[in-house]
Write an enzyme that holds these catalytic residues in place. Sequence first.
Site, short mmCIF file in Angstrom:
data_model
loop_
_atom_site.label_atom_id
_atom_site.label_comp_id
_atom_site.label_asym_id
_atom_site.label_seq_id
_atom_site.Cartn_x
_atom_site.Cartn_y
_atom_site.Cartn_z
N LYS A 1 -34.88 42.18 11.23
CA LYS A 1 -35.96 42.72 10.52
C LYS A 1 -37.15 42.71 11.29
O LYS A 1 -38.18 43.48 11.17
CB LYS A 1 -36.16 41.53 9.13
CG LYS A 1 -34.94 42.29 8.17
CD LYS A 1 -35.30 41.35 6.86
CE LYS A 1 -35.31 39.98 6.90
NZ LYS A 1 -33.77 39.54 7.04
N THR A 2 -37.54 41.43 11.78
CA THR A 2 -38.92 41.14 12.45
C THR A 2 -38.92 42.09 13.56
O THR A 2 -40.04 42.38 13.66
CB THR A 2 -38.85 39.50 12.67
OG1 THR A 2 -39.06 38.74 11.48
CG2 THR A 2 -40.29 39.32 13.43
N GLU B 1 -41.77 44.14 6.80
CA GLU B 1 -40.49 43.37 6.73
C GLU B 1 -40.39 43.16 5.45
O GLU B 1 -41.13 42.63 4.43
CB GLU B 1 -40.74 42.12 7.54
CG GLU B 1 -39.57 41.52 7.75
CD GLU B 1 -39.61 40.24 8.56
OE1 GLU B 1 -38.88 39.45 8.63
OE2 GLU B 1 -40.26 40.27 9.62
#
Length: 456
Positions: A127-128, A171
């Site tokens: 995600k990051t 995110e």
Amino acid sequence: MNTPCANIEQYLQPGKRAHLVGIGGVSMRPLGLVLRSMGMTITGSDMNASVSTDELIEKGIQVSIGHKAENIVGADCVIRTAAAHNDNPEIAAARASGIPIFERAQAWGCIMRAYKNAICVSGTHGKTTTTSMLTHIFMEAGKDPTVMIGGFLALLGAGHRVGNSDTIIMESCEYCNSFLNFFPTAAVVLDIEADHLDFFKDLEDVEHSFRAFAELVPADGLIAANGDDPNTLDALRGLSFKTFGFAETNDVYGRNFSEDWCEFDVICGGETYCHLHLGTIGRHNAMNALAACLVAHEYGIEAAAVEKALADFRGAGRRLEKKGGYHGADVYDDYAHHPGELHALLEAVRSMGYKRVICAFQPHTYTRTKALFSDFVRELRTVDIAVLTDIYAAREQDKYGVSSRDLANEIPGSIYCPSLPETAACLAELAQPGDILLTVGAGDIYKAGEDLLRMK
């Protein structure tokens, strides 16, 4: 009891004061800064002082270390991290005083509704990095997005930015169903695995959460899904979505990959969209880039902007981040805390050509360590030397009957170092020229690497 989300907008207004419980967290810290940029007065508290709380104080936000009832006096509302439960002194005081209490995800969801384009990046892993890649792309294309990332991005000098356009890139975490408070117009699902089993019952329960997240996207929106991941396809069955992946059956896929996965062509809709030279290595980062390319293509971003943005991107903070060198060995840090993330990390590291891979791993939470114990053992057995430090408890208590010593007992040649100073000393003793020394985990294991570098 939390105040209904529908009421939150009247409290997130200029001139109002919000108190953030757990303000030092990766999502809470930028939330506080974004709310302050909207003209609100922000105070907060956290259990421990940290780099995050120091930064907030430096920027003029009042932060109390330790949770005390008096911290909330004068607040119009309280916003809490998912780890702050009703027995928290500040939450209990707010409930007793009738001060509205909201979850941090409710606050982010309220902020998101002001944007025409809300691009929400979800998944068990990546995600990051993917959110950071999209930030680079949209910034390079002049889209001036508002951004919230669960980590540090050098391009921003922070984990967030407040833009002046109609686009927000977020995110989006599944823990406690947080992302179900969001209002995505584009939802990215990178992958789905069994995780956060202190909240979810099992993999099926996790998949159900991701499906509910994807169903939040309006009919004219975008769902971008990993077409190579069976769990993702199972979760989204029956929905309308576009896929990315390595298989040529996907709507967006890669072709002509280099050995380190850094260079390849991206095919969108059967035609070459761009040719990438990534600034990050590894198969997992190639997959993240394909996800970002699908979104960029759908938003009409030109190939040249994508190519330059992803060549310039060198990774988010704590994502295979080089910290320095010690006696001829390179010291890197990574946030991996799930067996799938460990696998992707170690696969990438093995392609870097080091003599030995020495991995200092700090498990994150007792529930995750117990539930995925054999998977952690499998992955850590692949390194030359594994160094295990004590489990980072985070939101949990030590009542699950599992320890890092148990992991070490199952990993031949491993070393158990209970404390971070002992871990740093162990790495110093092990280091040889040509080694890579990894500090890995979502807690404070990075401090061991920083301590090591100060020994030079």
